[in-house]
Design a protein around this motif. Structure first.
Motif, PDB file in Angstrom:
ATOM      1  N   PRO A 139       0.826  -1.211   0.000  1.00  0.00           N
ATOM      2  CA  PRO A 139       0.000   0.000   0.000  1.00  0.00           C
ATOM      3  C   PRO A 139       0.861   1.262   0.000  1.00  0.00           C
ATOM      4  O   PRO A 139       2.021   1.254   0.411  1.00  0.00           O
ATOM      5  N   VAL A 140       0.273   2.348  -0.473  1.00  0.00           N
ATOM      6  CA  VAL A 140       0.917   3.662  -0.497  1.00  0.00           C
ATOM      7  C   VAL A 140       0.107   4.586   0.409  1.00  0.00           C
ATOM      8  O   VAL A 140      -1.132   4.593   0.361  1.00  0.00           O
ATOM      9  N   GLN A 141       0.815   5.365   1.233  1.00  0.00           N
ATOM     10  CA  GLN A 141       0.122   6.348   2.059  1.00  0.00           C
ATOM     11  C   GLN A 141      -0.522   7.398   1.165  1.00  0.00           C
ATOM     12  O   GLN A 141       0.123   7.918   0.249  1.00  0.00           O
ATOM     13  N   PHE A 142      -1.790   7.708   1.447  1.00  0.00           N
ATOM     14  CA  PHE A 142      -2.452   8.743   0.659  1.00  0.00           C
ATOM     15  C   PHE A 142      -3.441   9.496   1.527  1.00  0.00           C
ATOM     16  O   PHE A 142      -3.889   9.025   2.567  1.00  0.00           O
ATOM     17  N   ARG A 143      -3.760  10.696   1.070  1.00  0.00           N
ATOM     18  CA  ARG A 143      -4.816  11.513   1.684  1.00  0.00           C
ATOM     19  C   ARG A 143      -5.704  12.035   0.577  1.00  0.00           C
ATOM     20  O   ARG A 143      -5.205  12.513  -0.453  1.00  0.00           O
ATOM     21  N   SER A 144      -6.997  11.946   0.786  1.00  0.00           N
ATOM     22  CA  SER A 144      -7.940  12.599  -0.109  1.00  0.00           C
ATOM     23  C   SER A 144      -8.388  13.884   0.557  1.00  0.00           C
ATOM     24  O   SER A 144      -8.996  13.858   1.631  1.00  0.00           O
ATOM     25  N   ILE A 145      -8.061  15.002  -0.069  1.00  0.00           N
ATOM     26  CA  ILE A 145      -8.413  16.311   0.468  1.00  0.00           C
ATOM     27  C   ILE A 145      -9.409  16.947  -0.490  1.00  0.00           C
ATOM     28  O   ILE A 145      -9.060  17.371  -1.593  1.00  0.00           O
ATOM     29  N   GLY A 146     -10.661  16.938  -0.097  1.00  0.00           N
ATOM     30  CA  GLY A 146     -11.714  17.470  -0.956  1.00  0.00           C
ATOM     31  C   GLY A 146     -11.848  16.724  -2.264  1.00  0.00           C
ATOM     32  O   GLY A 146     -12.352  17.272  -3.243  1.00  0.00           O
ATOM     33  N   GLY A 147     -11.395  15.469  -2.319  1.00  0.00           N
ATOM     34  CA  GLY A 147     -11.448  14.680  -3.551  1.00  0.00           C
ATOM     35  C   GLY A 147     -10.162  14.705  -4.343  1.00  0.00           C
ATOM     36  O   GLY A 147     -10.044  14.023  -5.365  1.00  0.00           O
ATOM     37  N   MET A 148      -9.160  15.477  -3.891  1.00  0.00           N
ATOM     38  CA  MET A 148      -7.836  15.497  -4.525  1.00  0.00           C
ATOM     39  C   MET A 148      -6.945  14.484  -3.800  1.00  0.00           C
ATOM     40  O   MET A 148      -6.888  14.477  -2.568  1.00  0.00           O
ATOM     41  N   ILE A 149      -6.223  13.655  -4.562  1.00  0.00           N
ATOM     42  CA  ILE A 149      -5.427  12.584  -3.980  1.00  0.00           C
ATOM     43  C   ILE A 149      -3.962  13.008  -3.876  1.00  0.00           C
ATOM     44  O   ILE A 149      -3.322  13.342  -4.883  1.00  0.00           O
ATOM     45  N   TYR A 150      -3.463  12.989  -2.661  1.00  0.00           N
ATOM     46  CA  TYR A 150      -2.050  13.234  -2.381  1.00  0.00           C
ATOM     47  C   TYR A 150      -1.443  11.937  -1.871  1.00  0.00           C
ATOM     48  O   TYR A 150      -2.053  11.231  -1.056  1.00  0.00           O
ATOM     49  N   VAL A 151      -0.239  11.612  -2.329  1.00  0.00           N
ATOM     50  CA  VAL A 151       0.449  10.411  -1.869  1.00  0.00           C
ATOM     51  C   VAL A 151       1.819  10.788  -1.327  1.00  0.00           C
ATOM     52  O   VAL A 151       2.402  11.813  -1.706  1.00  0.00           O
ATOM     53  N   CYS A 152       2.322   9.946  -0.432  1.00  0.00           N
ATOM     54  CA  CYS A 152       3.714  10.036  -0.005  1.00  0.00           C
ATOM     55  C   CYS A 152       4.297   8.638  -0.149  1.00  0.00           C
ATOM     56  O   CYS A 152       3.767   7.675   0.418  1.00  0.00           O
ATOM     57  N   LEU A 153       5.352   8.522  -0.925  1.00  0.00           N
ATOM     58  CA  LEU A 153       5.947   7.225  -1.233  1.00  0.00           C
ATOM     59  C   LEU A 153       6.926   6.762  -0.156  1.00  0.00           C
ATOM     60  O   LEU A 153       7.473   5.668  -0.264  1.00  0.00           O
ATOM     61  N   SER A 154       7.130   7.578   0.846  1.00  0.00           N
ATOM     62  CA  SER A 154       7.992   7.218   1.968  1.00  0.00           C
ATOM     63  C   SER A 154       7.147   6.666   3.104  1.00  0.00           C
ATOM     64  O   SER A 154       5.969   7.005   3.251  1.00  0.00           O
ATOM     65  N   ASP A 155       7.759   5.829   3.949  1.00  0.00           N
ATOM     66  CA  ASP A 155       7.059   5.329   5.141  1.00  0.00           C
ATOM     67  C   ASP A 155       6.854   6.435   6.168  1.00  0.00           C
ATOM     68  O   ASP A 155       5.945   6.358   6.994  1.00  0.00           O
ATOM     69  N   GLU A 156       7.703   7.463   6.121  1.00  0.00           N
ATOM     70  CA  GLU A 156       7.617   8.566   7.073  1.00  0.00           C
ATOM     71  C   GLU A 156       7.110   9.807   6.345  1.00  0.00           C
ATOM     72  O   GLU A 156       7.889  10.597   5.800  1.00  0.00           O
ATOM     73  N   ALA A 157       5.808   9.976   6.339  1.00  0.00           N
ATOM     74  CA  ALA A 157       5.187  11.080   5.609  1.00  0.00           C
ATOM     75  C   ALA A 157       5.132  12.329   6.482  1.00  0.00           C
ATOM     76  O   ALA A 157       4.845  12.243   7.680  1.00  0.00           O
ATOM     77  N   PRO A 158       5.403  13.510   5.916  1.00  0.00           N
ATOM     78  CA  PRO A 158       5.337  14.747   6.700  1.00  0.00           C
ATOM     79  C   PRO A 158       3.944  14.950   7.301  1.00  0.00           C
ATOM     80  O   PRO A 158       2.926  14.833   6.615  1.00  0.00           O
ATOM     81  N   ALA A 159       3.919  15.263   8.601  1.00  0.00           N
ATOM     82  CA  ALA A 159       2.647  15.411   9.309  1.00  0.00           C
ATOM     83  C   ALA A 159       1.947  16.718   8.986  1.00  0.00           C
ATOM     84  O   ALA A 159       0.733  16.851   9.207  1.00  0.00           O
ATOM     85  N   ASP A 160       2.684  17.701   8.440  1.00  0.00           N
ATOM     86  CA  ASP A 160       2.062  19.012   8.256  1.00  0.00           C
ATOM     87  C   ASP A 160       1.117  19.070   7.069  1.00  0.00           C
ATOM     88  O   ASP A 160       0.583  20.135   6.753  1.00  0.00           O
ATOM     89  N   ILE A 161       0.840  17.921   6.443  1.00  0.00           N
ATOM     90  CA  ILE A 161      -0.252  17.907   5.455  1.00  0.00           C
ATOM     91  C   ILE A 161      -1.587  18.144   6.144  1.00  0.00           C
ATOM     92  O   ILE A 161      -2.572  18.544   5.505  1.00  0.00           O
ATOM     93  N   ASP A 162      -1.623  17.944   7.452  1.00  0.00           N
ATOM     94  CA  ASP A 162      -2.856  18.214   8.190  1.00  0.00           C
ATOM     95  C   ASP A 162      -3.287  19.669   8.027  1.00  0.00           C
ATOM     96  O   ASP A 162      -4.478  19.969   8.005  1.00  0.00           O
ATOM     97  N   ARG A 163      -2.325  20.572   7.923  1.00  0.00           N
ATOM     98  CA  ARG A 163      -2.655  21.988   7.737  1.00  0.00           C
ATOM     99  C   ARG A 163      -3.294  22.211   6.369  1.00  0.00           C
ATOM    100  O   ARG A 163      -4.266  22.983   6.246  1.00  0.00           O
ATOM    101  N   LEU A 164      -2.768  21.541   5.335  1.00  0.00           N
ATOM    102  CA  LEU A 164      -3.365  21.640   4.003  1.00  0.00           C
ATOM    103  C   LEU A 164      -4.811  21.150   4.045  1.00  0.00           C
ATOM    104  O   LEU A 164      -5.710  21.792   3.481  1.00  0.00           O
ATOM    105  N   ALA A 165      -5.046  20.022   4.711  1.00  0.00           N
ATOM    106  CA  ALA A 165      -6.403  19.485   4.800  1.00  0.00           C
ATOM    107  C   ALA A 165      -7.327  20.420   5.563  1.00  0.00           C
ATOM    108  O   ALA A 165      -8.473  20.672   5.154  1.00  0.00           O
ATOM    109  N   GLU A 166      -6.827  20.972   6.667  1.00  0.00           N
ATOM    110  CA  GLU A 166      -7.624  21.877   7.490  1.00  0.00           C
ATOM    111  C   GLU A 166      -8.067  23.104   6.698  1.00  0.00           C
ATOM    112  O   GLU A 166      -9.210  23.564   6.820  1.00  0.00           O
ATOM    113  N   VAL A 167      -7.159  23.625   5.867  1.00  0.00           N
ATOM    114  CA  VAL A 167      -7.457  24.832   5.098  1.00  0.00           C
ATOM    115  C   VAL A 167      -8.344  24.524   3.896  1.00  0.00           C
ATOM    116  O   VAL A 167      -9.310  25.245   3.610  1.00  0.00           O
TER     117      VAL A 167
END
Length: 417
Positions: A139-167
């Protein structure tokens, strides 16, 4: 100055002067290209696509990122998944890049068969003692933000994507991107480094001379100017414009449409900027006459006067309007070649020729992308010339480029370069 063809990458990073473009080697060298892929496209979150591209179970989209390939899909339970496009037998690619419709994922080499959940369902001739449970697709780490798919190919994904999602979640909610469809897609291979493509998009210093179609709906004052260069009359016009902008932004916010500028472009891992921009002229959409291209508006939108919600990321730029949206993904192919993939989104029920005209929908950004492609080409030729030396950014029109170059150097150093 050290020879950019022989110095280590760290020396090139050290050479970068604040307020100036990057040293040539950071645009042209093969070792830097490989480092960029690793740092910015494997260890940071990147935009790769949309939920609406896989609307039904069995819809899949394979996306290549350097030597890596991933599969975006919707499984039998209607859930979005992202998995590695690598068979767990001997590593063969399961799918070629692009969209497909499948019932299961079957390796074309030895027919190992995977459920849409990624679980290995069938591995012929492997014997009764073979344990399929430990051979699921990765599996690949991913986030769906408003229907837009972001992935991180590393096991250690930056946590500050939470700010992008919040905004962005509340900003994108009225457009309901999950219930759109791709009306058109264009892939352009630009003959230049990916950072030049991103830098070109980060400023509109060049727009009035190069983008006549886009300038119908863009307001040039919004992209910076030297106040000392203005006449008293023009300065008064600018002051009036920005007073109007502040009032319009206040009204939009009061009406429940987040509009203020939000920037996370320095001292961060996940780089983004968003703002609701006023559209010039008729004020409705980024078209040849600034009127809406589609009569069927997106999501819950009932108004055409809510401007353009723009969103930058380090490999993407996007524009969300009442009638349609434009999303752009950037993927490096080599030190001097970059894939720029543009998609136009309309309401999923909008009918071409009835609700929208395809030419009107796409013309502005097709022309703009082609114009930008030529600018990136001549820029790459220039930074490859022995006469090139980093030049100063305009403090009025190119601050975003200084932010991007500073962020780039900081993130390279954070990853050991």
């Amino acid at each position: 100055m050290l020879n950019s063809f022989s110095s280590p990458i760290s020396s090139l990073l050290d050479q970068r002067a604040a307020g100036h473009s990057l040293p040539a080697g950071l645009y042209t060298r093969e070792d830097v290209f490989k480092a960029d892929l690793d740092v910015f496209f494997h260890h940071h979150w990147i935009y790769v696509g949309l939920e609406c591209e896989v609307p039904e179970p069995g819809d899949v989209m394979a996306i290549d990122i350097g030597a890596t390939s991933i599969i975006l899909l919707r499984d039998d339970d209607q859930q979005i998944r992202v998995v590695r496009n690598v068979c767990r037998h001997r590593g063969a690619r399961l799918l070629e890049a692009g969209p497909s419709i499948v019932s299961k994922l079957v390796c074309p080499y030895h027919q190992w068969t995977y459920e849409l959940s990624g679980e290995l369902a069938h591995a012929p001739h492997m014997g009764q003692d073979f344990d399929k449970s430990c051979r699921s697709l990765k599996p690949v780490q991913f986030r769906s933000i408003g229907g837009m798919i972001y992935v991180c190919l590393s096991d250690e994904a930056p946590a500050d994507i939470d700010r992008l999602a919040e905004v962005m979640e509340p900003r994108l909610q009225p457009y309901d991107l999950r219930n759109t469809r791709i009306a058109h897609q264009v892939d352009v291979i630009e003959e230049g480094n990916w950072k030049l493509a991103m830098e070109n998009n980060r400023e509109c210093y060049h727009c009035s001379a190069n983008h006549p179609e886009l300038c119908v709906s863009f307001i040039d004052l919004d992209f910076g100017f030297d106040p000392d260069s203005l006449t008293a009359e023009d300065r008064a016009i600018a002051e009036e414009h920005f007073a109007m902008y502040a009032e319009r932004t206040r009204q939009w916010e009061e009406e429940g449409f987040p509009s203020q500028t939000v920037e996370q472009t320095r001292d961060c891992a996940t780089n983004f900027r968003t703002q609701r921009l006023i559209i010039a002229g008729a004020g409705e959409s980024q078209t040849e006459d600034a009127t809406a291209a589609s009569s069927k508006l997106l999501g819950s939108m009932t108004r055409k006067d809510l401007g353009d919600v723009h969103l930058w990321g380090h490999n993407a730029w996007n524009h969300f309007m009442g009638d349609h949206a434009v999303t752009v993904m950037v993927i490096p192919l080599s030190a001097d070649r970059t894939l720029v993939r543009t998609k136009w989104l309309v309401h999923k029920d909008a009918v071409e020729g009835v609700d929208y005209d395809l030419h009107k929908l796409t013309h502005v950004w097709i022309e703009t992308t082609n114009q930008d492609s030529d600018l990136v080409r001549i820029s790459h030729k220039g930074v490859s010339d022995p006469a090139y030396e980093p030049g100063p950014y305009s403090p009025f029109s190119e601050k975003a480029l200084d932010d991007f170059a500073t962020w780039y150097v900081d993130r390279m150093r954070a990853h050991g370069y």
